[in-house]
Design a protein around this motif. Structure first.
Motif, PDB file in Angstrom:
ATOM      1  N   LEU A 120      38.812  39.139  28.535  1.00 52.92           N
ATOM      2  CA  LEU A 120      37.486  38.589  28.830  1.00 52.92           C
ATOM      3  C   LEU A 120      37.678  37.117  29.173  1.00 52.92           C
ATOM      4  O   LEU A 120      38.137  36.338  28.332  1.00 52.92           O
ATOM      5  CB  LEU A 120      36.559  38.751  27.622  1.00 52.92           C
ATOM      6  N   PHE A 121      37.323  36.747  30.419  1.00 50.07           N
ATOM      7  CA  PHE A 121      37.683  35.430  30.943  1.00 50.07           C
ATOM      8  C   PHE A 121      36.474  34.709  31.528  1.00 50.07           C
ATOM      9  O   PHE A 121      35.576  35.347  32.103  1.00 50.07           O
ATOM     10  CB  PHE A 121      38.732  35.587  32.046  1.00 50.07           C
ATOM     11  N   PRO A 122      36.449  33.362  31.439  1.00 50.97           N
ATOM     12  CA  PRO A 122      35.394  32.597  32.108  1.00 50.97           C
ATOM     13  C   PRO A 122      35.435  32.848  33.610  1.00 50.97           C
ATOM     14  O   PRO A 122      36.507  32.959  34.200  1.00 50.97           O
ATOM     15  CB  PRO A 122      35.751  31.145  31.787  1.00 50.97           C
ATOM     16  N   ALA A 123      34.256  32.939  34.219  1.00 48.99           N
ATOM     17  CA  ALA A 123      34.189  33.247  35.650  1.00 48.99           C
ATOM     18  C   ALA A 123      32.899  32.691  36.236  1.00 48.99           C
ATOM     19  O   ALA A 123      31.873  32.597  35.551  1.00 48.99           O
ATOM     20  CB  ALA A 123      34.257  34.752  35.879  1.00 48.99           C
ATOM     21  N   GLN A 124      32.965  32.336  37.515  1.00 52.77           N
ATOM     22  CA  GLN A 124      31.787  31.937  38.282  1.00 52.77           C
ATOM     23  C   GLN A 124      31.964  32.439  39.705  1.00 52.77           C
ATOM     24  O   GLN A 124      33.082  32.588  40.186  1.00 52.77           O
ATOM     25  CB  GLN A 124      31.600  30.417  38.255  1.00 52.77           C
ATOM     26  N   SER A 125      30.849  32.696  40.364  1.00 51.76           N
ATOM     27  CA  SER A 125      30.925  33.231  41.723  1.00 51.76           C
ATOM     28  C   SER A 125      30.711  32.133  42.753  1.00 51.76           C
ATOM     29  O   SER A 125      30.090  31.104  42.480  1.00 51.76           O
ATOM     30  CB  SER A 125      29.878  34.330  41.923  1.00 51.76           C
ATOM     31  N   THR A 126      31.279  32.395  43.921  1.00 53.71           N
ATOM     32  CA  THR A 126      31.013  31.574  45.091  1.00 53.71           C
ATOM     33  C   THR A 126      30.957  32.507  46.289  1.00 53.71           C
ATOM     34  O   THR A 126      31.972  33.083  46.686  1.00 53.71           O
ATOM     35  CB  THR A 126      32.076  30.466  45.277  1.00 53.71           C
ATOM     36  N   GLY A 127      29.770  32.706  46.818  1.00 53.18           N
ATOM     37  CA  GLY A 127      29.608  33.677  47.893  1.00 53.18           C
ATOM     38  C   GLY A 127      29.945  35.079  47.424  1.00 53.18           C
ATOM     39  O   GLY A 127      29.422  35.546  46.404  1.00 53.18           O
ATOM     40  N   ASP A 128      30.849  35.743  48.141  1.00 53.99           N
ATOM     41  CA  ASP A 128      31.254  37.112  47.795  1.00 53.99           C
ATOM     42  C   ASP A 128      32.493  37.134  46.908  1.00 53.99           C
ATOM     43  O   ASP A 128      33.056  38.210  46.654  1.00 53.99           O
ATOM     44  CB  ASP A 128      31.541  37.919  49.069  1.00 53.99           C
ATOM     45  N   ASP A 129      32.927  35.983  46.428  1.00 56.66           N
ATOM     46  CA  ASP A 129      34.132  35.879  45.606  1.00 56.66           C
ATOM     47  C   ASP A 129      33.775  35.492  44.179  1.00 56.66           C
ATOM     48  O   ASP A 129      32.713  34.916  43.910  1.00 56.66           O
ATOM     49  CB  ASP A 129      35.092  34.826  46.176  1.00 56.66           C
ATOM     50  N   VAL A 130      34.708  35.792  43.261  1.00 56.89           N
ATOM     51  CA  VAL A 130      34.566  35.377  41.868  1.00 56.89           C
ATOM     52  C   VAL A 130      35.819  34.614  41.471  1.00 56.89           C
ATOM     53  O   VAL A 130      36.943  35.113  41.636  1.00 56.89           O
ATOM     54  CB  VAL A 130      34.357  36.591  40.934  1.00 56.89           C
ATOM     55  N   ILE A 131      35.624  33.402  40.971  1.00 56.04           N
ATOM     56  CA  ILE A 131      36.721  32.566  40.497  1.00 56.04           C
ATOM     57  C   ILE A 131      36.892  32.820  39.006  1.00 56.04           C
ATOM     58  O   ILE A 131      35.955  32.617  38.219  1.00 56.04           O
ATOM     59  CB  ILE A 131      36.444  31.069  40.747  1.00 56.04           C
ATOM     60  N   VAL A 132      38.066  33.270  38.611  1.00 55.85           N
ATOM     61  CA  VAL A 132      38.340  33.637  37.224  1.00 55.85           C
ATOM     62  C   VAL A 132      39.344  32.656  36.634  1.00 55.85           C
ATOM     63  O   VAL A 132      40.374  32.362  37.251  1.00 55.85           O
ATOM     64  CB  VAL A 132      38.903  35.067  37.126  1.00 55.85           C
ATOM     65  N   GLU A 133      39.041  32.149  35.441  1.00 63.94           N
ATOM     66  CA  GLU A 133      39.966  31.272  34.735  1.00 63.94           C
ATOM     67  C   GLU A 133      40.979  32.109  33.961  1.00 63.94           C
ATOM     68  O   GLU A 133      40.600  32.989  33.183  1.00 63.94           O
ATOM     69  CB  GLU A 133      39.216  30.362  33.761  1.00 63.94           C
ATOM     70  N   LEU A 134      42.249  31.834  34.176  1.00 64.08           N
ATOM     71  CA  LEU A 134      43.318  32.543  33.471  1.00 64.08           C
ATOM     72  C   LEU A 134      43.993  31.599  32.502  1.00 64.08           C
ATOM     73  O   LEU A 134      44.332  30.461  32.857  1.00 64.08           O
ATOM     74  CB  LEU A 134      44.348  33.080  34.474  1.00 64.08           C
ATOM     75  N   HIS A 135      44.212  32.054  31.303  1.00 67.73           N
ATOM     76  CA  HIS A 135      44.848  31.238  30.281  1.00 67.73           C
ATOM     77  C   HIS A 135      46.182  31.855  29.898  1.00 67.73           C
ATOM     78  O   HIS A 135      46.319  33.080  29.850  1.00 67.73           O
ATOM     79  CB  HIS A 135      43.931  31.109  29.063  1.00 67.73           C
ATOM     80  N   PRO A 136      47.171  31.022  29.606  1.00 67.88           N
ATOM     81  CA  PRO A 136      48.512  31.545  29.336  1.00 67.88           C
ATOM     82  C   PRO A 136      48.652  32.236  27.995  1.00 67.88           C
ATOM     83  O   PRO A 136      49.654  32.883  27.734  1.00 67.88           O
ATOM     84  CB  PRO A 136      49.389  30.286  29.392  1.00 67.88           C
ATOM     85  N   HIS A 137      47.663  32.097  27.126  1.00 69.54           N
ATOM     86  CA  HIS A 137      47.791  32.660  25.780  1.00 69.54           C
ATOM     87  C   HIS A 137      46.626  33.606  25.511  1.00 69.54           C
ATOM     88  O   HIS A 137      45.536  33.443  26.057  1.00 69.54           O
ATOM     89  CB  HIS A 137      47.820  31.547  24.731  1.00 69.54           C
TER      90      HIS A 137
END
Length: 269
Positions: A120-137
């Motif tokens: 379960l990751f932080p995310a926000q959309s921009t247009g038709d895309d979704v930017i997902v934050e990935l964490h190393p741990h």
């Protein structure tokens, strides 16, 4: 053959007439409005990665969807009504009894191993895309935006010519836009319930027992689907926890009466 080809082309033309496409810009202008000013996405109670190295198979048995199992054997009908079907009922009951007996051996003798991971990751959309934050741990995650790399999920948008009151949907529409000021989240998961199946299938095939080889494969498939159902249920009630009080029986789960979606890459969403 030429006539057959002409028929196929005509059917495609007819389909195209029934569902006219519009330019992508027009479809994007008719996007779904999430009314983000009046909605705050719930934050997961347990964000980050969660790994299940050996999921208990017995926990999955009540969540099996049996209708596709019978479809595998070309027995048409919905479970449990198919067991009393006037045409295929007897064959369905015999097959179901064999499946129950094999399931007991699968669980008791640990023929198969189920593994899964959810995130379960932080995310926000921009247009038709979704930017997902990935964490190393794995869990717990630091606050959104701290120490994370990002990845972009690209989604398709419907381009069907619809009345103005009906949106052309895209999965990105359901994630809060970057300019909304709202922090949103996205989940992902992968499951398998077939680890260890090869030696058992090989044993059946060596005995020329195709029936039990196919039966085992079909049951492993049903267990994998049940694991997906179970993990989505636990995400809703436990890890994300936005409906902690959900009480749905298996029939309601199969009918997708829960709050939320779990679209699969490669399928129409």
């Amino acid at each position: 053959a030429a006539n057959d080809y002409a028929d196929v082309r005509q059917r495609h033309r007819n389909r195209g007439d029934a569902k006219r496409l519009v330019p992508l810009d027009k479809a994007r202008a008719q996007r779904f409005d999430g009314d983000w000013a009046n909605y705050t996405p719930p934050a997961p109670k347990q964000p980050g990665l969660h790994v299940f190295d050996d999921y208990p198979l017995a926990e999955l048995l009540p969540l099996i969807d049996w209708t596709p199992f019978f479809n595998t054997w070309e027995l048409a009908g919905r479970y449990p009504a198919i067991l009393d079907d006037a045409i295929v009922g007897r064959q369905a009951r015999e097959l179901f009894a064999d499946a129950q007996a094999m399931l007991k051996r699968i669980v008791d003798e640990k023929w198969l191993r189920a593994k899964a991971v959810i995130g379960l990751f932080p995310a926000q959309s921009t247009g038709d895309d979704v930017i997902v934050e990935l964490h190393p741990h794995p869990s717990p995650l630091p606050p959104a935006g701290e120490g994370a790399s990002t990845t972009t999920l690209h989604f398709l948008r419907q381009q069907t010519d619809k009345p103005v009151e009906r949106p052309d949907f895209c999965l990105a529409d359901f994630i809060a836009p970057q300019d909304s000021g709202k922090q949103d989240w996205i989940g992902a998961f992968a499951v398998t319930a077939g680890l260890g199946i090869e030696e058992h299938v090989a044993r059946f095939e060596a005995d020329h027992d195709d029936y039990n080889a196919i039966l085992l494969k079909a049951l492993a498939d049903r267990l994998a689907e049940a694991l997906a159902e179970r993990l989505h249920q636990r995400v809703r009630t436990e890890f994300w926890g936005y409906v902690a009080d959900e009480t749905l029986d298996n029939e309601a789960l199969i009918a997708e009466q829960y709050r939320g979606i779990r679209p699969a890459p490669g399928y129409p969403a």
